[in-house]
Design a protein around this motif. Sequence first.
Motif, PDB file in Angstrom:
ATOM      1  N   PHE A 129       6.936   3.617  -0.719  1.00  0.00           N
ATOM      2  CA  PHE A 129       7.560   2.288  -0.769  1.00  0.00           C
ATOM      3  C   PHE A 129       9.067   2.447  -1.017  1.00  0.00           C
ATOM      4  CE2 PHE A 129       8.858  -1.555  -3.198  1.00  0.00           C
ATOM      5  CZ  PHE A 129       8.577  -2.504  -2.234  1.00  0.00           C
ATOM      6  N   TYR A 130       9.401   3.200  -2.055  1.00  0.00           N
ATOM      7  CA  TYR A 130      10.829   3.361  -2.352  1.00  0.00           C
ATOM      8  C   TYR A 130      11.528   4.219  -1.301  1.00  0.00           C
ATOM      9  CZ  TYR A 130       9.711   0.861  -6.533  1.00  0.00           C
ATOM     10  OH  TYR A 130       9.291  -0.130  -7.387  1.00  0.00           O
ATOM     11  N   HIS A 131      10.787   5.170  -0.752  1.00  0.00           N
ATOM     12  CA  HIS A 131      11.368   5.961   0.345  1.00  0.00           C
ATOM     13  C   HIS A 131      11.714   5.035   1.519  1.00  0.00           C
ATOM     14  CE1 HIS A 131      11.961   8.799   3.600  1.00  0.00           C
ATOM     15  NE2 HIS A 131      10.963   8.221   4.256  1.00  0.00           N
ATOM     16  N   THR A 132      10.779   4.157   1.873  1.00  0.00           N
ATOM     17  CA  THR A 132      11.025   3.228   2.989  1.00  0.00           C
ATOM     18  C   THR A 132      12.257   2.367   2.708  1.00  0.00           C
ATOM     19  OG1 THR A 132       8.700   3.184   3.632  1.00  0.00           O
ATOM     20  CG2 THR A 132      10.026   1.290   4.300  1.00  0.00           C
ATOM     21  N   LEU A 133      12.386   1.928   1.464  1.00  0.00           N
ATOM     22  CA  LEU A 133      13.558   1.090   1.136  1.00  0.00           C
ATOM     23  C   LEU A 133      14.858   1.890   1.229  1.00  0.00           C
ATOM     24  CD1 LEU A 133      12.326  -1.201  -1.767  1.00  0.00           C
ATOM     25  CD2 LEU A 133      12.273  -1.571   0.698  1.00  0.00           C
ATOM     26  N   GLU A 134      14.771   3.158   0.875  1.00  0.00           N
ATOM     27  CA  GLU A 134      15.969   4.003   0.984  1.00  0.00           C
ATOM     28  C   GLU A 134      16.365   4.161   2.448  1.00  0.00           C
ATOM     29  OE1 GLU A 134      15.310   7.542  -1.365  1.00  0.00           O
ATOM     30  OE2 GLU A 134      17.337   8.257  -0.870  1.00  0.00           O
ATOM     31  N   VAL A 135      15.362   4.356   3.285  1.00  0.00           N
ATOM     32  CA  VAL A 135      15.623   4.507   4.722  1.00  0.00           C
ATOM     33  C   VAL A 135      16.213   3.193   5.269  1.00  0.00           C
ATOM     34  CG1 VAL A 135      14.574   4.968   6.982  1.00  0.00           C
ATOM     35  CG2 VAL A 135      13.766   6.195   4.962  1.00  0.00           C
ATOM     36  N   LEU A 136      15.661   2.078   4.797  1.00  0.00           N
ATOM     37  CA  LEU A 136      16.161   0.768   5.252  1.00  0.00           C
ATOM     38  C   LEU A 136      17.627   0.566   4.832  1.00  0.00           C
ATOM     39  CD1 LEU A 136      15.671  -2.039   6.486  1.00  0.00           C
ATOM     40  CD2 LEU A 136      14.643  -2.740   4.320  1.00  0.00           C
ATOM     41  N   ASP A 137      17.948   0.904   3.604  1.00  0.00           N
ATOM     42  CA  ASP A 137      19.350   0.785   3.162  1.00  0.00           C
ATOM     43  C   ASP A 137      20.252   1.734   3.963  1.00  0.00           C
ATOM     44  OD1 ASP A 137      18.821  -1.165   1.337  1.00  0.00           O
ATOM     45  OD2 ASP A 137      18.951   0.119  -0.432  1.00  0.00           O
ATOM     46  N   ASN A 138      19.754   2.956   4.163  1.00  0.00           N
ATOM     47  CA  ASN A 138      20.544   3.927   4.934  1.00  0.00           C
ATOM     48  C   ASN A 138      20.864   3.397   6.325  1.00  0.00           C
ATOM     49  OD1 ASN A 138      20.521   5.805   2.932  1.00  0.00           O
ATOM     50  ND2 ASN A 138      18.914   7.098   3.830  1.00  0.00           N
ATOM     51  N   ALA A 180       0.826  -1.219   0.000  1.00  0.00           N
ATOM     52  CA  ALA A 180       0.000   0.000   0.000  1.00  0.00           C
ATOM     53  C   ALA A 180       0.859   1.268   0.000  1.00  0.00           C
ATOM     54  CB  ALA A 180      -0.934  -0.005   1.208  1.00  0.00           C
ATOM     55  N   LEU A 181       2.128   1.140   0.387  1.00  0.00           N
ATOM     56  CA  LEU A 181       3.021   2.309   0.387  1.00  0.00           C
ATOM     57  C   LEU A 181       3.432   2.694  -1.033  1.00  0.00           C
ATOM     58  CD1 LEU A 181       5.518   1.302   3.250  1.00  0.00           C
ATOM     59  CD2 LEU A 181       3.837   3.137   3.367  1.00  0.00           C
ATOM     60  N   HIS A 182       3.227   1.755  -1.964  1.00  0.00           N
ATOM     61  CA  HIS A 182       3.744   1.950  -3.322  1.00  0.00           C
ATOM     62  C   HIS A 182       2.858   2.899  -4.123  1.00  0.00           C
ATOM     63  CE1 HIS A 182       4.624   0.819  -7.526  1.00  0.00           C
ATOM     64  NE2 HIS A 182       5.836   0.628  -7.062  1.00  0.00           N
ATOM     65  N   GLY A 183       3.465   3.746  -4.908  1.00  0.00           N
ATOM     66  CA  GLY A 183       2.711   4.574  -5.843  1.00  0.00           C
ATOM     67  C   GLY A 183       2.659   6.036  -5.445  1.00  0.00           C
ATOM     68  N   VAL A 184       2.389   6.862  -6.439  1.00  0.00           N
ATOM     69  CA  VAL A 184       2.341   8.307  -6.219  1.00  0.00           C
ATOM     70  C   VAL A 184       1.001   8.821  -6.728  1.00  0.00           C
ATOM     71  CG1 VAL A 184       3.370  10.523  -6.871  1.00  0.00           C
ATOM     72  CG2 VAL A 184       4.828   8.502  -6.579  1.00  0.00           C
ATOM     73  N   GLU A 185       0.325   9.607  -5.930  1.00  0.00           N
ATOM     74  CA  GLU A 185      -0.930  10.207  -6.375  1.00  0.00           C
ATOM     75  C   GLU A 185      -0.677  11.684  -6.667  1.00  0.00           C
ATOM     76  OE1 GLU A 185      -5.472  10.273  -4.751  1.00  0.00           O
ATOM     77  OE2 GLU A 185      -4.079   8.950  -3.716  1.00  0.00           O
ATOM     78  N   VAL A 186      -1.294  12.181  -7.709  1.00  0.00           N
ATOM     79  CA  VAL A 186      -1.095  13.591  -8.054  1.00  0.00           C
ATOM     80  C   VAL A 186      -2.454  14.292  -8.095  1.00  0.00           C
ATOM     81  CG1 VAL A 186      -0.186  15.193  -9.788  1.00  0.00           C
ATOM     82  CG2 VAL A 186       0.915  12.967  -9.452  1.00  0.00           C
ATOM     83  N   ILE A 187      -2.568  15.393  -7.364  1.00  0.00           N
ATOM     84  CA  ILE A 187      -3.762  16.250  -7.453  1.00  0.00           C
ATOM     85  C   ILE A 187      -3.267  17.690  -7.610  1.00  0.00           C
ATOM     86  CG2 ILE A 187      -5.847  17.126  -6.268  1.00  0.00           C
ATOM     87  CD1 ILE A 187      -6.091  14.497  -4.812  1.00  0.00           C
ATOM     88  N   ASP A 188      -3.912  18.433  -8.470  1.00  0.00           N
ATOM     89  CA  ASP A 188      -3.491  19.830  -8.743  1.00  0.00           C
ATOM     90  C   ASP A 188      -1.987  19.908  -9.020  1.00  0.00           C
ATOM     91  OD1 ASP A 188      -6.048  20.510  -8.226  1.00  0.00           O
ATOM     92  OD2 ASP A 188      -5.664  21.500  -6.289  1.00  0.00           O
TER      93      ASP A 188
END
Length: 473
Positions: free
Chosen positions: A257-266, A241-249
Amino acid sequence: MNLKEHIAHQIFTTISEVAAEKGTSAFVIGGFVRDLILDRPSKDIDVVVLGSGLEMAEHVANKLGVKKVAYYKNFGTAAFIFDDLEIEFVGARKESYERNSRKPIVENGSLADDQNRRDFTINALAISLSKSSFGEVVDPFNGLEDLKKKIIRTPLDPDTTYSDDPLRMLRAIRFSSQLGFKIENESFDAIKRNAKRLEIISQERITDELNKIILSNTPSRGFKQLFDTQLLHEFFPEMIALHGVEVIDNKGHKDNFYHTLEVLDNISENTDDLWLRWAAIMHDIAKPNTKRFNKKVGWTFHGHEEIGARMTSKIFKRLKLPLDAKMKFVEKLVRLHLRPIALVNGSVTDTAVRRLLFEAGDDIDDLMTLCNADITSKNEMKVQKYRRNFENVRRKLNSVEEKDNIRNFQPPISGKEIMDIFQMEPCKQVGILKNEIKEAILEGKIRNDYNDAYTFMLEQAEQMGIVTKKRQQ
Ligand code: ATP
């Protein structure tokens, strides 16, 4: 290839002697051989015998003077420890599978049969312990070549291999993550096709492999493959559910999802602690549930730290992770993960720092490690700026802690003492008084010391009418 110089240890020469005496053959096989060639130290040695593994173990143990041998008659295996090595013996076997179980039907077999039942070419390598060919590598599936090319490949048809025992799909990704190897395309596609088969695997085994992925050097490698093969969808929907980007305006939020993986690697660069790494996985887990769009401020995730903390025990329970202090630790870090960052902005008051120190207690350093790992941005300048500000917070925490000693803070006057002083039974007022003392210290109204707390307590008690009560008695 001959590896005899690498297997000069007494254990191997003894097995070789016993095999010759008994007129049979024995081979070192599997992970130990793989790791020997990769120069990764390993203490687990699997030995395959053409005949009875139990008898071979008994004779070898006798010869080495080992007293304790564990026999697992149901599995036809026996094991003992010698010189800090764990050696397991098993008779060569042939396996066949039924659709609804990963437990094979087993019969006696040849070395080739035994190599055929192995999951990957790099795990099917064997070293001969026979006198005439001592140290020779037996490599029917070009595992040596795959080790060199860093490839994970199944010896037989991948669809059959994965469908027979779906745990192998997770093992493939785990080895890929641990060793930095690529799963060959055909195998990868077969995993995608068989992902749903994971349903016949127990959660304990799935979580075992997951934890090994989390403990690898670059865990994102494993997680990305879990995602791309859809294996992750089978057991960790909250992460999907963390995956994906929503765009409004024209405003998008980051892909969590990818942010979490970056934090995990860090964080993995700074700690091998499984639970601290789990805290990284969980820190934003409630962002999808709390996501809102506001025309003025854009995307918000208010309260995701608290909701995420509350989701922790549920997820741990389902994944069959421990529900003890380790879970509490993850829960706490998720709950507090925004607090140090919040201190970066604006002027940091001693009160805010004291409150954080009090709530984090001994976990403050781990919390800071998590927050530091949480600083991610495509803009390197921004990251550098945040890191510098963050160092200021760290310094501030250290100086307040040195001065006020809050980290292992226990209010200087206990509830029992309050009851003794005012001759009260346990009641709500005792709790209120105790809390007032704690708050006054955290707010910096009084020092963290007994005399200050005592005077303050008398004043408070008087205001609450407690002193009067005592005087009347
Ligand atoms: P590690 O010690 O890092 O887990 P390993 O390869 O030694 O790696 P084990 O689980 O101890 O892993 O397994 C030993 C060997 O048994 C493997 O190298 C492989 O040959 C074989 N094996 C283990 N599990 C499976 C499986 N599910 N299917 C087929 N072969 C397997």
